[in-house]
Design an enzyme around this catalytic site. Structure first.
Site, PDB file in Angstrom:
ATOM      1  N   SER A  39       0.929  -1.230  -0.063  1.00 52.78           N
ATOM      2  CA  SER A  39      -0.161  -0.074   0.090  1.00 52.78           C
ATOM      3  C   SER A  39       0.862   1.259  -0.001  1.00 52.78           C
ATOM      4  CB  SER A  39      -0.885   0.135   1.162  1.00 52.78           C
ATOM      5  OG  SER A  39      -0.320   0.243   2.529  1.00 52.78           O
ATOM      6  N   LYS A  80       0.615   4.475   6.911  1.00 53.31           N
ATOM      7  CA  LYS A  80       0.239   5.205   5.801  1.00 53.31           C
ATOM      8  C   LYS A  80       0.850   6.799   5.858  1.00 53.31           C
ATOM      9  CE  LYS A  80      -2.794   2.196   4.869  1.00 53.31           C
ATOM     10  NZ  LYS A  80      -2.441   1.138   3.612  1.00 53.31           N
TER      11      LYS A  80
END
Length: 183
Positions: A39, A80
Protein backbone atom coordinates in the site's frame (compact mmCIF):
# COMPACT_ATOMS: atom_id res chain seq x y z
CA UNK A 1 35.23 -17.76 46.11
CA UNK A 2 33.74 -14.49 47.35
CA UNK A 3 35.47 -12.63 44.49
CA UNK A 4 33.92 -14.99 41.89
CA UNK A 5 30.47 -14.58 43.50
CA UNK A 6 30.84 -10.79 43.46
CA UNK A 7 31.90 -10.82 39.78
CA UNK A 8 28.93 -13.02 38.85
CA UNK A 9 26.57 -10.66 40.69
CA UNK A 10 28.06 -7.67 38.83
CA UNK A 11 27.44 -9.40 35.48
CA UNK A 12 23.86 -10.21 36.45
CA UNK A 13 23.23 -6.59 37.49
CA UNK A 14 24.74 -5.31 34.21
CA UNK A 15 22.52 -7.66 32.18
CA UNK A 16 19.41 -6.67 34.14
CA UNK A 17 20.15 -2.98 33.60
CA UNK A 18 20.73 -3.58 29.86
CA UNK A 19 17.42 -5.44 29.55
CA UNK A 20 15.59 -2.69 31.47
CA UNK A 21 17.07 0.05 29.26
CA UNK A 22 16.20 -1.91 26.10
CA UNK A 23 12.62 -2.41 27.35
CA UNK A 24 12.20 1.30 28.10
CA UNK A 25 13.49 2.22 24.66
CA UNK A 26 11.28 -0.41 22.95
CA UNK A 27 8.04 0.41 24.76
CA UNK A 28 8.32 4.19 25.15
CA UNK A 29 10.72 5.64 22.58
CA UNK A 30 11.44 3.54 19.49
CA UNK A 31 9.99 0.34 18.09
CA UNK A 32 10.62 -1.82 15.05
CA UNK A 33 7.88 -2.46 12.49
CA UNK A 34 7.72 -4.52 9.32
CA UNK A 35 5.92 -3.18 6.24
CA UNK A 36 3.23 -5.71 5.37
CA UNK A 37 2.00 -5.34 1.80
CA UNK A 38 2.22 -2.92 -1.06
CA UNK A 39 0.00 0.00 0.00
CA UNK A 40 2.97 2.39 0.36
CA UNK A 41 4.69 1.44 -2.91
CA UNK A 42 6.86 2.97 -4.37
CA UNK A 43 8.03 4.73 -1.16
CA UNK A 44 8.11 1.58 0.96
CA UNK A 45 8.36 -2.06 -0.04
CA UNK A 46 6.81 -5.20 1.38
CA UNK A 47 8.97 -6.55 4.24
CA UNK A 48 10.94 -3.31 4.72
CA UNK A 49 11.87 -3.04 8.39
CA UNK A 50 11.54 0.39 9.93
CA UNK A 51 11.98 2.24 13.21
CA UNK A 52 8.92 3.98 14.69
CA UNK A 53 9.52 7.12 16.76
CA UNK A 54 6.91 6.73 19.51
CA UNK A 55 7.75 9.85 21.49
CA UNK A 56 7.58 12.48 18.71
CA UNK A 57 3.81 12.97 18.76
CA UNK A 58 3.67 12.95 22.55
CA UNK A 59 5.49 16.30 22.49
CA UNK A 60 4.46 17.56 19.03
CA UNK A 61 1.89 17.15 16.29
CA UNK A 62 2.04 15.34 12.95
CA UNK A 63 2.87 17.31 9.84
CA UNK A 64 1.22 16.85 6.49
CA UNK A 65 2.92 14.06 4.52
CA UNK A 66 4.49 12.39 7.59
CA UNK A 67 4.48 8.61 7.36
CA UNK A 68 2.73 7.29 10.45
CA UNK A 69 2.01 3.95 12.07
CA UNK A 70 -1.39 3.50 13.70
CA UNK A 71 -3.62 0.82 15.15
CA UNK A 72 -6.18 -0.05 12.46
CA UNK A 73 -9.67 -1.43 13.04
CA UNK A 74 -8.48 -4.93 12.04
CA UNK A 75 -6.34 -5.14 15.20
CA UNK A 76 -3.11 -4.65 13.28
CA UNK A 77 -0.86 -1.69 12.63
CA UNK A 78 -0.99 0.21 9.33
CA UNK A 79 1.62 2.47 7.78
CA UNK A 80 0.20 5.40 5.79
CA UNK A 81 0.91 9.00 4.85
CA UNK A 82 -0.81 11.93 6.59
CA UNK A 83 -2.82 13.86 4.01
CA UNK A 84 -5.28 15.77 6.19
CA UNK A 85 -4.81 17.37 9.59
CA UNK A 86 -7.58 18.43 12.00
CA UNK A 87 -9.75 21.15 10.44
CA UNK A 88 -8.60 20.49 6.85
CA UNK A 89 -10.87 20.07 3.86
CA UNK A 90 -9.53 17.49 1.40
CA UNK A 91 -10.27 17.03 -2.28
CA UNK A 92 -8.63 15.18 -5.15
CA UNK A 93 -9.44 16.44 -8.61
CA UNK A 94 -7.73 15.28 -11.81
CA UNK A 95 -5.03 13.51 -9.74
CA UNK A 96 -4.17 16.69 -7.81
CA UNK A 97 -4.48 17.05 -4.03
CA UNK A 98 -6.28 20.13 -2.73
CA UNK A 99 -6.12 20.94 0.96
CA UNK A 100 -8.29 23.85 2.09
CA UNK A 101 -8.65 24.80 -1.58
CA UNK A 102 -4.89 24.99 -2.23
CA UNK A 103 -3.19 22.56 -4.66
CA UNK A 104 -0.32 20.55 -3.18
CA UNK A 105 2.46 18.75 -5.00
CA UNK A 106 3.19 15.20 -3.96
CA UNK A 107 6.70 14.59 -5.29
CA UNK A 108 6.84 11.13 -3.68
CA UNK A 109 4.18 10.08 -6.24
CA UNK A 110 5.79 11.51 -9.40
CA UNK A 111 7.62 8.31 -10.37
CA UNK A 112 4.53 6.20 -9.76
CA UNK A 113 2.21 8.51 -11.72
CA UNK A 114 4.43 8.07 -14.78
CA UNK A 115 4.08 4.28 -14.56
CA UNK A 116 0.30 4.25 -14.19
CA UNK A 117 -1.73 3.29 -17.25
CA UNK A 118 -5.46 3.76 -17.73
CA UNK A 119 -6.52 6.73 -15.65
CA UNK A 120 -5.32 8.69 -12.66
CA UNK A 121 -3.32 7.27 -9.76
CA UNK A 122 -5.77 8.85 -7.31
CA UNK A 123 -9.44 8.94 -8.27
CA UNK A 124 -11.24 12.23 -7.71
CA UNK A 125 -13.16 12.65 -4.44
CA UNK A 126 -14.10 15.13 -1.75
CA UNK A 127 -13.91 14.51 1.97
CA UNK A 128 -17.67 15.02 2.23
CA UNK A 129 -18.31 12.34 -0.42
CA UNK A 130 -16.21 9.79 1.46
CA UNK A 131 -17.02 10.57 5.08
CA UNK A 132 -20.09 12.79 5.13
CA UNK A 133 -17.99 15.47 6.87
CA UNK A 134 -16.54 18.61 5.33
CA UNK A 135 -13.46 18.75 7.55
CA UNK A 136 -11.09 16.40 9.33
CA UNK A 137 -12.36 16.30 12.96
CA UNK A 138 -10.28 17.51 15.89
CA UNK A 139 -7.77 14.95 17.19
CA UNK A 140 -8.02 12.95 13.93
CA UNK A 141 -6.05 12.49 10.71
CA UNK A 142 -6.93 11.61 7.13
CA UNK A 143 -4.31 9.15 5.83
CA UNK A 144 -3.62 7.48 2.49
CA UNK A 145 -1.17 4.94 1.15
CA UNK A 146 1.14 6.01 -1.69
CA UNK A 147 -0.13 3.12 -3.82
CA UNK A 148 -3.45 4.91 -4.25
CA UNK A 149 -5.03 2.19 -6.37
CA UNK A 150 -4.25 -0.53 -3.84
CA UNK A 151 -4.41 0.90 -0.34
CA UNK A 152 -6.89 0.44 2.48
CA UNK A 153 -6.78 3.85 4.09
CA UNK A 154 -9.02 6.70 5.29
CA UNK A 155 -11.02 6.43 2.09
CA UNK A 156 -12.30 3.09 3.40
CA UNK A 157 -11.68 3.03 7.16
CA UNK A 158 -12.40 6.69 7.89
CA UNK A 159 -10.46 9.14 10.00
CA UNK A 160 -7.65 7.95 12.28
CA UNK A 161 -7.81 9.07 15.89
CA UNK A 162 -4.57 10.51 17.27
CA UNK A 163 -5.08 8.10 20.19
CA UNK A 164 -4.48 5.24 17.72
CA UNK A 165 -1.27 6.71 16.27
CA UNK A 166 1.79 4.79 17.44
CA UNK A 167 4.28 7.25 15.96
CA UNK A 168 6.16 8.54 12.96
CA UNK A 169 8.46 6.43 10.84
CA UNK A 170 11.07 7.50 8.33
CA UNK A 171 14.03 5.13 8.71
CA UNK A 172 14.27 1.86 6.77
CA UNK A 173 17.03 -0.26 8.35
CA UNK A 174 16.49 -3.60 6.61
CA UNK A 175 17.28 -4.96 4.12
CA UNK A 176 20.70 -3.33 4.44
CA UNK A 177 20.96 -2.64 0.69
CA UNK A 178 17.75 -0.55 0.95
CA UNK A 179 18.68 1.30 4.16
CA UNK A 180 17.46 4.89 3.83
CA UNK A 181 15.49 7.79 5.22
CA UNK A 182 12.11 8.17 3.50
CA UNK A 183 10.02 11.27 3.13
Amino acid sequence: MAKKKNETWEWIKALLIAVAVAAIIRFFLLAPIVVDGYSMTPTLHDKDRMIVNKIGYKIGNPDRFDIVVFHAPEKKDYIKRVIGLPGDTIEYKDDVLYVNGKAYKEPYLDEYKQQVVGGPLTNSFTLAELTGQDKVPENHLFVMGDNRRNSKDSRQIGFVSMDDVVGKTSVVYWPVKDMRIVK
